[in-house]
Write an enzyme that holds these catalytic residues in place. Structure first.
Site, PDB file in Angstrom:
ATOM      1  CD  GLU A 246      -6.216  -4.748  -5.583  1.00 56.72           C
ATOM      2  OE1 GLU A 246      -6.057  -3.872  -4.885  1.00 56.72           O
ATOM      3  OE2 GLU A 246      -6.426  -5.710  -4.692  1.00 56.72           O
TER       4      GLU A 246
ATOM      5  CD  GLU B  15      -0.051  -5.214   0.992  1.00 60.82           C
ATOM      6  OE1 GLU B  15       0.511  -3.867   0.806  1.00 60.82           O
ATOM      7  OE2 GLU B  15      -1.151  -4.891   0.720  1.00 60.82           O
TER       8      GLU B  15
ATOM      9  NE  ARG C  13      -3.970 -11.181  -7.064  1.00 60.95           N
ATOM     10  CZ  ARG C  13      -3.334 -11.049  -5.799  1.00 60.95           C
ATOM     11  NH1 ARG C  13      -4.438 -11.234  -4.673  1.00 60.95           N
ATOM     12  NH2 ARG C  13      -3.164  -9.807  -5.893  1.00 60.95           N
TER      13      ARG C  13
ATOM     14  CG  ASP D 237      -0.107  -8.068  -4.303  1.00 60.36           C
ATOM     15  OD1 ASP D 237       0.314  -7.066  -4.484  1.00 60.36           O
ATOM     16  OD2 ASP D 237      -1.667  -7.552  -3.500  1.00 60.36           O
TER      17      ASP D 237
ATOM     18  CD1 TRP E  90      -7.882 -10.544  -3.465  1.00 57.44           C
ATOM     19  CD2 TRP E  90      -9.427  -9.591  -1.548  1.00 57.44           C
ATOM     20  NE1 TRP E  90      -8.188  -9.828  -3.867  1.00 57.44           N
ATOM     21  CE2 TRP E  90      -8.996  -8.532  -3.196  1.00 57.44           C
ATOM     22  CE3 TRP E  90     -10.816  -9.057  -1.332  1.00 57.44           C
ATOM     23  CZ2 TRP E  90      -9.489  -8.109  -3.498  1.00 57.44           C
ATOM     24  CZ3 TRP E  90     -11.502  -7.998  -1.916  1.00 57.44           C
ATOM     25  CH2 TRP E  90     -11.077  -7.214  -2.264  1.00 57.44           C
TER      26      TRP E  90
ATOM     27  CG  ASN F  41      -6.824   2.080  -3.688  1.00 49.10           C
ATOM     28  OD1 ASN F  41      -7.027   1.025  -5.025  1.00 49.10           O
ATOM     29  ND2 ASN F  41      -6.261   1.663  -3.101  1.00 49.10           N
TER      30      ASN F  41
ATOM     31  CD  GLU G 184      -4.758   1.161   0.048  1.00 54.11           C
ATOM     32  OE1 GLU G 184      -5.545   2.069  -0.510  1.00 54.11           O
ATOM     33  OE2 GLU G 184      -5.244   0.178  -0.768  1.00 54.11           O
ATOM     34  NE  ARG G 185      -2.381  -2.737   1.822  1.00 56.86           N
ATOM     35  CZ  ARG G 185      -3.465  -3.578   2.479  1.00 56.86           C
ATOM     36  NH1 ARG G 185      -3.384  -3.898   3.498  1.00 56.86           N
ATOM     37  NH2 ARG G 185      -3.992  -3.950   2.130  1.00 56.86           N
TER      38      ARG G 185
ATOM     39  CD  GLU H  90       3.588  -0.970  -8.437  1.00 57.80           C
ATOM     40  OE1 GLU H  90       3.052  -0.754 -10.164  1.00 57.80           O
ATOM     41  OE2 GLU H  90       2.431  -1.083  -7.741  1.00 57.80           O
TER      42      GLU H  90
HETATM   43  C1  BDP Z   1      -2.212  -4.567  -2.974  1.00 60.10           C
HETATM   44  C2  BDP Z   1      -2.145  -3.983  -1.638  1.00 60.10           C
HETATM   45  C3  BDP Z   1      -3.407  -2.860  -1.973  1.00 60.10           C
HETATM   46  C4  BDP Z   1      -3.120  -1.972  -2.961  1.00 60.10           C
HETATM   47  C5  BDP Z   1      -2.971  -2.942  -4.158  1.00 60.10           C
HETATM   48  C6  BDP Z   1      -2.888  -2.162  -5.174  1.00 60.10           C
HETATM   49  O1  BDP Z   1      -2.818  -4.808  -0.544  1.00 60.10           O
HETATM   50  O2  BDP Z   1      -4.192  -1.890  -0.851  1.00 60.10           O
HETATM   51  O3  BDP Z   1      -4.349  -1.181  -3.059  1.00 60.10           O
HETATM   52  O4  BDP Z   1      -1.893  -3.587  -4.153  1.00 60.10           O
HETATM   53  O5  BDP Z   1      -1.061  -2.590  -6.174  1.00 60.10           O
HETATM   54  O6  BDP Z   1      -0.979  -4.963  -2.288  1.00 60.10           O
HETATM   55  O7  BDP Z   1      -3.377  -1.516  -6.172  1.00 60.10           O
END
Ligand code: BDP
Length: 717
Positions: free
Chosen positions: A307, A409, A352, A381, A559, A226, A183-184, A403
């Site tokens: 999410e 990304e 948000r 984010d 989003w 995830n 992912e990413r 973090e």
């Molecule tokens: C977002 C990403 C997603 C991640 C999420 C996260 O688009 O893929 O799962 O952060 O940090 O920026 O949980």
């Protein structure tokens, strides 16, 4: 024909030699070309004396041998005892002889268990250099640091270094799935070959561990936040165990992500309620099962009720209930729970940017001792620029870990050259004012502001199975820089760039100076051509590749890019001041005032906190519209300048890396123009104004940019 074959063979050999350079990261160990310095090194390194014989010490010894062979063309004699002068002595405190231990007593008082000493000293009136620490991994850290002294061509005369990491958990978060997609991830597939594990140990696992140890990283979360519960089944735990065994001698602990609903999915329970006795016992047994295999297992990283991920709120419980239940399960074994504060909900009408603070701040002091709350650097984010997250400094009784996202990304994937330590440094240096002036984010993270015992920094990894690990040769610098800052959050990004360039390419000042400058500038360049003046989250949705400020049709309002820029006829920007969502009130009063007031709000954060008119006057006298357009242009110009700088480096760099970076910069230049044109055409609909002089006219229409679709953009699951 024969000569053609020869040329082909030659090309192949030189390609693979150069490709190996890419693979070798910052551990190139280039031959020391300064002959006076090479002589100094040789004179001071006549022999190597090793105390101890653990795996770790063997790795340290081998590293020295490799380093000396490559950098000096010779390996000092390995001696079984200290004979003569100018030896390099390595070994941990308990393995040293009594005389040396006594000699270094006060030095040992200066370091923590992971710290190291590199020191020139006299033993029986003979000059020696020692690398030591309280355990073998600390010695290994010392060895890598000693080799860096040589790599960066510094003197080894009169060394006197005592250095300890300022944080305990220095960890990579791999967002790697069990099917090896990342992912990413923009550097190929996951390094972890689950199908071949546990029996097949890819050399890459060792090289990965070595690279991490060289910069002091001591933990890795193998799986995506995830999460997939299968990783917790015996079938996979056996594979995790194999990786843990590989990483252990390098001082790297393995951690996993825990899917909160795992008791249902793999445990056959009807619920995952954290207050349910069966659930509690299931996790306790699971922890015991893991620790039986991996006695030094680090613990779990958890993304819950965020999410769409399951979590305690599915059962009417809260984050504290969930985190503490897991904390109890791993506590008997010394494990920790890294519980993420990255939460926001489409059912919450609040801004948000305010939601994580609103939810987590009231939990201060309620988490168990072995829980650390993991907070992203900013409240939205991982944007090219965000003001620091208001939670930093606002939870005095709770350890918070940082973090960062190393994978790019929102910053051009692995095609754009962006030196992230500059971004990281900006966040770490930010003053929260929570305990008065000087309460920097770095002090929250290293625990000195509130005397927290548990501390940490996580970086979402940018590593994949690409030959060069990170996709872009310069993205290696972001992995490197992350590790260095995790060790010492007060390091300057210029120092990091300097070290990295010297260890990766060349010590030639004619190369270092312009390229270092290019790296430092690259962060502001990406801000300028993507999201200047505090704009944010206007990337195309889903994959986040390229601009998409027009997107407004997603089911979750937060989003949509239009949610973030709020451009209209009157102006642009998100009013988070008192007249708006009052997000500024989540900061300490000094910071709140600074951001809240248009006069004092730093212009780099202007549109993050304020909605201002297109005619608003910027500090340089330009109207907002003109200033915004000029910033976009400046970003494009900066990339063009990066290209010019790079073109001049050909003679200092091997041809493979030179051409790779050259091609990537060309893509970056094209994409910077794409960003400028698409965003300005879109915003122009609202401002109704001409582009100012100095800004190039777009060659495409807004409809063209809107029509671009990228169904297979990488990293999007
Ligand atoms: C977002 C990403 C997603 C991640 C999420 C996260 O688009 O893929 O799962 O952060 O940090 O920026 O949980």
């Amino acid at each position: 024909m024969a000569s053609l074959r020869f040329v082909f063979l030659f090309l192949l050999i030189s390609f693979s030699a150069s490709a190996q350079k890419d693979y070798k990261l910052w551990l190139q160990y280039n031959a020391v070309s300064n002959s006076a310095l090479a002589l100094e090194y040789k004179n001071n390194l006549k022999g190597i004396v090793v105390f101890g014989n653990s795996e770790t010490i063997k790795i340290a010894q081998k590293e020295l041998q490799t380093g000396f062979q490559d950098m000096l063309g010779t390996i000092p004699e390995i001696k079984s005892e200290i004979k003569g002068e100018n030896n390099l002595i390595i070994g941990s405190q308990s393995n040293l002889n009594v005389e040396i231990k006594n000699e270094l007593k006060s030095d040992f008082d200066k370091i923590s268990t992971e710290g190291f000493i590199i020191k020139s000293f006299s033993f029986k009136s003979k000059k020696q250099i020692i690398i030591t620490g309280k355990n073998d991994v600390a010695v290994l850290y010392g060895v890598f640091n000693f080799l860096r002294i040589l790599q960066t061509n510094k003197s080894v005369k009169n060394l006197n270094i005592a250095d300890s990491p300022k944080t305990n958990i220095r960890i990579l978060n791999h967002w790697d799935n069990l099917d090896r997609t990342v992912e990413r991830g923009y550097a190929g597939f996951s390094l972890w070959n689950w199908q071949k594990l546990p029996d097949f140990i890819d050399q890459r696992y060792l090289d990965y561990a070595r690279a991490n140890a060289s910069i002091g990283i001591n933990g890795t979360v193998l799986t995506n936040v995830n999460a997939n519960a299968l990783i917790l089944t015996p079938q996979y735990l056996e594979k995790v165990e194999a990786l843990a065994n590989v990483f252990r001698p390098y001082g790297i602990k393995v951690y996993l992500t825990a899917r909160f609903s795992a008791p249902i999915e793999i445990g056959n329970l009807k619920t995952a309620d954290p207050k349910d006795t069966q659930v509690i016992n299931w996790w306790k047994n699971k922890a015991a099962e893991i620790y039986k295999r991996i006695p030094d297992f680090g613990g779990f990283l958890v993304k819950a009720n965020s999410e769409g991920q399951p979590g305690p709120q599915n059962y009417g419980r809260d984050h504290v209930d969930g985190a503490n239940m897991l904390a109890d399960a791993v506590a008997p074994f010394g494990g920790v729970i890294m519980w993420r504060a990255f939460v926001y909900s489409e059912h919450d009408a609040n801004d948000r940017a305010k939601q994580a603070y609103a939810e987590f701040q009231p939990y201060d002091g309620k988490f168990k001792e072995n829980v650390i709350v993991q907070v992203k650097n900013g409240a939205i984010d991982f944007q090219p620029r965000e003001p620091f997250h208001p939670l930093f400094g606002a939870m005095p009784k709770t350890p918070l870990m940082m973090e960062f996202q190393i994978t790019q990304e929102y910053l051009g994937f692995s095609t754009h050259l962006v030196f992230l330590p500059k971004l990281f440094q900006e966040v770490l240096e930010s003053d929260t004012y929570q305990q008065g002036k000087g309460s920097t984010v770095a002090k929250v993270i290293d625990g000195t502001l509130y005397q927290n015992k548990l501390t940490g920094i996580a970086g979402v990894a940018n590593i994949g199975n690409d030959l060069n690990w990170t996709g872009h040769p310069f993205a290696q610098a972001n992995w490197y820089g992350f590790g260095r800052l995790a060790w010492n959050p007060y390091l300057d990004s210029e120092t990091i760039a300097d070290e990295w360039l010297k260890s990766t390419f060349s010590n030639d000042e004619n190369f270092i100076k312009p390229v270092k400058n290019m790296m430092i500038e690259s962060r502001e360049a990406v801000v300028n051509y993507m999201t200047p003046l505090g704009l944010h989250h206007i990337m195309d949705t889903g994959h986040h590749y390229g601009p998409g400020p027009w997107v407004s049709n997603l089911s979750r309002p937060e989003w949509n890019p239009t949610y973030y820029h709020k451009a209209d006829k009157n102006g642009i920007g998100f009013d988070r001041s008192k007249t708006g969502t009052n997000a500024t009130a989540q900061y300490a009063p000094e910071v709140e005032r600074l951001f809240d007031n248009l006069e004092t709000c730093p212009e780099q954060d202007l549109l993050w906190f304020h909605h201002v008119s297109w005619d608003y006057k910027l500090k340089n006298g330009q109207t907002l519209w003109n200033g915004l357009a000029l910033k976009y242009q400046e970003g494009v110009n900066q990339v063009n300048e990066m290209q010019n700088v790079w073109k001049k480096t050909e003679k200092y760099v091997d041809s493979v890396r030179f051409h790779e970076v050259e091609m990537l910069l060309e893509i970056q230049y094209k994409e910077a123009k794409w960003w400028r044109d698409a965003c300005l055409l879109y915003f122009q609909q609202f401002s109704g104004k001409e582009l100012p002089t100095g800004v190039e006219k777009p060659t495409q229409t807004l409809d063209y940019f809107k029509s671009l679709k990228f169904p297979f953009a990488p990293g999007n699951g």
